[in-house]
Design a protein around this motif. Structure first.
Motif, PDB file in Angstrom:
ATOM      1  N   ARG A   1      37.319 -28.315  37.665  1.00  0.00           N
ATOM      2  CA  ARG A   1      38.013 -28.878  36.501  1.00  0.00           C
ATOM      3  C   ARG A   1      39.297 -28.117  36.171  1.00  0.00           C
ATOM      4  O   ARG A   1      40.120 -28.620  35.418  1.00  0.00           O
ATOM      5  CB  ARG A   1      37.097 -28.878  35.287  1.00  0.00           C
ATOM      6  CG  ARG A   1      36.040 -29.962  35.332  1.00  0.00           C
ATOM      7  CD  ARG A   1      35.306 -30.055  34.012  1.00  0.00           C
ATOM      8  NE  ARG A   1      34.721 -28.793  33.623  1.00  0.00           N
ATOM      9  CZ  ARG A   1      33.446 -28.461  33.829  1.00  0.00           C
ATOM     10  NH1 ARG A   1      32.622 -29.303  34.418  1.00  0.00           N
ATOM     11  NH2 ARG A   1      32.991 -27.293  33.441  1.00  0.00           N
ATOM     12  N   ARG A   2      39.434 -26.933  36.711  1.00  0.00           N
ATOM     13  CA  ARG A   2      40.648 -26.153  36.446  1.00  0.00           C
ATOM     14  C   ARG A   2      40.998 -25.384  37.717  1.00  0.00           C
ATOM     15  O   ARG A   2      40.724 -24.199  37.842  1.00  0.00           O
ATOM     16  CB  ARG A   2      40.427 -25.206  35.265  1.00  0.00           C
ATOM     17  CG  ARG A   2      41.704 -24.525  34.837  1.00  0.00           C
ATOM     18  CD  ARG A   2      41.510 -23.758  33.545  1.00  0.00           C
ATOM     19  NE  ARG A   2      42.610 -22.852  33.317  1.00  0.00           N
ATOM     20  CZ  ARG A   2      43.597 -23.088  32.474  1.00  0.00           C
ATOM     21  NH1 ARG A   2      43.633 -24.198  31.796  1.00  0.00           N
ATOM     22  NH2 ARG A   2      44.550 -22.210  32.307  1.00  0.00           N
ATOM     23  N   ASP A   3      41.640 -26.071  38.632  1.00  0.00           N
ATOM     24  CA  ASP A   3      41.989 -25.482  39.921  1.00  0.00           C
ATOM     25  C   ASP A   3      43.404 -24.923  39.942  1.00  0.00           C
ATOM     26  O   ASP A   3      44.136 -25.081  40.916  1.00  0.00           O
ATOM     27  CB  ASP A   3      41.841 -26.527  41.037  1.00  0.00           C
ATOM     28  CG  ASP A   3      40.403 -26.782  41.413  1.00  0.00           C
ATOM     29  OD1 ASP A   3      39.556 -25.961  41.055  1.00  0.00           O
ATOM     30  OD2 ASP A   3      40.133 -27.797  42.078  1.00  0.00           O
ATOM     31  N   PHE A   4      43.811 -24.296  38.877  1.00  0.00           N
ATOM     32  CA  PHE A   4      45.134 -23.687  38.830  1.00  0.00           C
ATOM     33  C   PHE A   4      45.081 -22.438  37.960  1.00  0.00           C
ATOM     34  O   PHE A   4      44.234 -22.309  37.095  1.00  0.00           O
ATOM     35  CB  PHE A   4      46.190 -24.670  38.294  1.00  0.00           C
ATOM     36  CG  PHE A   4      45.891 -25.220  36.933  1.00  0.00           C
ATOM     37  CD1 PHE A   4      46.391 -24.609  35.797  1.00  0.00           C
ATOM     38  CD2 PHE A   4      45.109 -26.357  36.784  1.00  0.00           C
ATOM     39  CE1 PHE A   4      46.115 -25.114  34.538  1.00  0.00           C
ATOM     40  CE2 PHE A   4      44.832 -26.874  35.532  1.00  0.00           C
ATOM     41  CZ  PHE A   4      45.335 -26.249  34.407  1.00  0.00           C
ATOM     42  N   ALA A   5      45.995 -21.535  38.251  1.00  0.00           N
ATOM     43  CA  ALA A   5      46.096 -20.281  37.489  1.00  0.00           C
ATOM     44  C   ALA A   5      47.331 -20.355  36.603  1.00  0.00           C
ATOM     45  O   ALA A   5      48.353 -20.934  36.983  1.00  0.00           O
ATOM     46  CB  ALA A   5      46.200 -19.095  38.444  1.00  0.00           C
ATOM     47  N   THR A   6      47.231 -19.778  35.409  1.00  0.00           N
ATOM     48  CA  THR A   6      48.347 -19.804  34.466  1.00  0.00           C
ATOM     49  C   THR A   6      48.562 -18.425  33.850  1.00  0.00           C
ATOM     50  O   THR A   6      47.685 -17.570  33.889  1.00  0.00           O
ATOM     51  CB  THR A   6      48.068 -20.791  33.311  1.00  0.00           C
ATOM     52  OG1 THR A   6      46.924 -20.339  32.582  1.00  0.00           O
ATOM     53  CG2 THR A   6      47.830 -22.200  33.823  1.00  0.00           C
ATOM     54  N   THR A   7      49.749 -18.261  33.297  1.00  0.00           N
ATOM     55  CA  THR A   7      49.983 -17.096  32.452  1.00  0.00           C
ATOM     56  C   THR A   7      49.459 -17.457  31.072  1.00  0.00           C
ATOM     57  O   THR A   7      49.106 -18.598  30.816  1.00  0.00           O
ATOM     58  CB  THR A   7      51.484 -16.756  32.364  1.00  0.00           C
ATOM     59  OG1 THR A   7      52.174 -17.872  31.794  1.00  0.00           O
ATOM     60  CG2 THR A   7      52.056 -16.419  33.721  1.00  0.00           C
TER      61      THR A   7
END
Length: 158
Positions: free
Chosen positions: A120-126
């Motif tokens: 559901r959250r396949d990304f990395a963020t600051t």
């Protein structure tokens, strides 16, 4: 006894700026001009949340991030245990053992946490930050004209 000036939110608008640095510069200028800045507020309006995406998250990245975090924690625990080591060689082995165990468990927990999201959250963020669309400088009504005059001189200076 100290004097206190209380201004309700919603004073008279004496300036509008595109970013916080400009609004801060305006209030700093008022302060430099001996204006009673305790009668001034900076109010951000049109708020929005900004989160910068830095890349795709994979099992490898999750394991790497978890390992790095775990390694720091393991190093900390190893150093604490090493303080009580009877000789120098035990101290080094305590630190290295803590580092390795922290690294392994951190990687495992990183992968487990990523797997729990089920894609559901396949990304990395600051981190998220709140940004205003504009910044208004508000002033107590009795000082508003004086503040506007000072800020007009500031705008002429550029």
């Amino acid at each position: 006894m100290t004097a206190s000036v209380s201004m309700p939110a919603g004073g008279v608008q004496v300036g509008t700026y595109a970013d916080y640095a400009q609004a801060q510069r305006a209030v700093d200028y008022l302060s430099d001009e001996q204006f009673p800045v305790e009668n001034v507020q900076i109010v951000g309006t049109d708020l929005r949340s900004v989160e910068q995406v830095v890349g795709r998250l994979t099992y490898g990245r999750a394991a790497g991030a978890g390992a790095a975090s775990g390694a720091w924690f393991g190093l900390f625990v190893g150093l604490l245990l090493g303080i009580f080591a009877p000789d120098g060689s035990s101290w080094i082995s305590s630190v290295l053992t803590g580092l390795v165990i922290g690294l392994v468990f951190g990687a495992l927990f990183g992968v487990a946490g990523y797997a729990a999201t089920r894609g559901r959250r396949d990304f990395a963020t600051t981190g998220q930050k709140i940004v205003a669309g504009r910044y208004d400088v508000l002033c107590n009504p009795q000082f508003a004209e004086q503040a506007r005059a000072h800020l007009a001189r500031l705008s002429l200076k550029g």
